[in-house]
Design an enzyme around this catalytic site. Structure first.
Site, mmCIF file in Angstrom:
data_model
loop_
_atom_site.group_PDB
_atom_site.id
_atom_site.type_symbol
_atom_site.label_atom_id
_atom_site.label_comp_id
_atom_site.label_asym_id
_atom_site.label_seq_id
_atom_site.Cartn_x
_atom_site.Cartn_y
_atom_site.Cartn_z
ATOM 1 N N ARG A 29 0.863 -1.180 0.000
ATOM 2 C CA ARG A 29 0.000 0.000 0.000
ATOM 3 C C ARG A 29 0.902 1.234 0.000
ATOM 4 N NH1 ARG A 29 -2.404 -3.483 3.896
ATOM 5 N NH2 ARG A 29 -4.548 -4.120 3.343
ATOM 6 N N LYS B 178 -2.146 -2.166 8.771
ATOM 7 C CA LYS B 178 -3.204 -1.402 9.428
ATOM 8 C C LYS B 178 -3.361 -1.911 10.853
ATOM 9 C CE LYS B 178 -5.883 -0.518 5.221
ATOM 10 N NZ LYS B 178 -7.179 -0.743 4.522
ATOM 11 N N HIS C 247 -1.962 1.933 -5.910
ATOM 12 C CA HIS C 247 -2.781 0.752 -5.652
ATOM 13 C C HIS C 247 -2.892 -0.133 -6.886
ATOM 14 C CE1 HIS C 247 -4.515 -0.230 -1.832
ATOM 15 N NE2 HIS C 247 -5.557 -0.793 -2.390
ATOM 16 N N ARG D 171 -0.188 -2.580 -6.669
ATOM 17 C CA ARG D 171 -0.538 -3.593 -5.665
ATOM 18 C C ARG D 171 -1.503 -4.611 -6.257
ATOM 19 N NH1 ARG D 171 -1.370 -4.812 -0.142
ATOM 20 N NH2 ARG D 171 -3.531 -5.153 0.476
ATOM 21 N N HIS E 93 -4.935 -8.882 4.070
ATOM 22 C CA HIS E 93 -6.400 -8.791 4.119
ATOM 23 C C HIS E 93 -6.919 -9.498 5.364
ATOM 24 C CE1 HIS E 93 -6.739 -8.290 -0.528
ATOM 25 N NE2 HIS E 93 -6.472 -7.151 0.083
ATOM 26 N N TYR F 268 -9.790 -11.048 -6.791
ATOM 27 C CA TYR F 268 -8.798 -11.291 -7.844
ATOM 28 C C TYR F 268 -9.116 -12.550 -8.650
ATOM 29 C CZ TYR F 268 -6.267 -7.681 -5.401
ATOM 30 O OH TYR F 268 -5.924 -6.490 -4.808
#
Length: 276
Positions: free
Chosen positions: A132, A156, A218, A221, A244, A253
């Site tokens: 990211r 995160k 992004h 990514r 994730h 994806y």
């Protein structure tokens, strides 16, 4: 004598001030009355089938069903129907937009078009580890372990994890870092940490000049994630690699059309090799 449409129009005017909203609701209901077989679930489902056969978008169909829901509430108030069939009918789900990604040859063209050492190392690293923007911008020199081909990043929530980097990315990082031992990894001309805004402008500029596409960090990514999944990576491993929290975020994806990419890929990723 007033028709059902006339009464419905008066009903709408008493509740909505926008002429466009009223016009849209009336148009959708008139279409329903023309094509449907009745004021019940079967009638609505028959109408829904016609809409799908016409090839209308999910958003358009959803809007028409919203109009019908208002119409059936009106009919229920008049005593024409006992229930609103829209309350029990499954609505078509709005599909989540698929992420943009670059194909392998586009990634190669993008990278080969970057001559600046810092910028090449930066873009190589983002793609290499599917980072990211915030993850790459927050990196410090001490987070880079070139000997073991890995970097330490903060996900995160502040969780620290190690991610692998390719030999290519490591080589360009080594050329850029030189003898620095600490501090922000990627610096601007004033010796300060790069900003998110500058990163986005930089990648957009390089992409427009090489592959003629307007992309963001992004996109790189997404591209790496797509390429890894297509080359055989297990989706659970990819989920951990991308950070994730839910497998559902990774499954998007699997919906991309990767047939051409599959033909272009070997069992090992071509950019994972140090081909010079």
């Amino acid at each position: 004598m007033l028709t059902v449409i006339d009464e419905f129009e008066s009903y709408l005017k008493s509740r909505y001030s926008s002429p466009n909203t009223i016009k849209a609701y009336l148009g959708d209901v008139k279409e329903f009355l023309k094509l449907s077989s009745g004021f019940d679930t079967d009638g609505v489902e028959a109408f829904l089938s016609v809409l799908f056969k016409k090839g209308l978008s999910v958003s358009t169909i959803t809007r028409k069903l919203a109009s019908l829901s208002v119409f059936f509430d009106f009919l229920r108030q008049k005593g024409v129907v006992d229930t609103n069939p829209l309350d029990v009918i499954d609505k078509p789900k709005q599909s989540r937009p698929l992420p943009k990604f670059l194909e392998v040859d586009e990634i190669i063209a993008l990278l080969e078009g970057i001559k600046d050492k810092r910028d090449r190392a930066l873009v190589e690293l983002i793609y290499s580890s599917s980072l990211r923007a915030s993850e790459v911008l927050n990196l410090n020199v001490e987070d880079v372990d070139l000997d073991n081909l890995r970097i330490r990043i903060k996900r995160k929530g502040g969780k620290e994890v190690y991610l692998p980097i390719t030999e290519r990315a490591a080589r360009y990082l080594k050329e850029y870092i030189k003898d620095r031992t600490g501090g922000p990894l990627f610096l601007n001309r004033y010796g300060k940490r790069l900003s998110d805004r500058y990163l986005r402008k930089l990648i957009k500029r390089y992409a427009l000049s090489s592959v003629f596409k307007d992309i963001s960090p992004h996109t790189l990514r997404h591209s790496k994630a797509t390429h890894l999944l297509n080359s055989g990576m297990d989706i659970r491993i990819l989920q951990r690699f991308l950070g994730h929290s839910s497998i559902r975020a990774t499954q998007i994806y699997t919906h991309l059309n990767l047939k051409e990419l599959a033909e272009a890929y070997d069992s090992s990723h071509p950019l994972a090799r140090d081909d010079g």
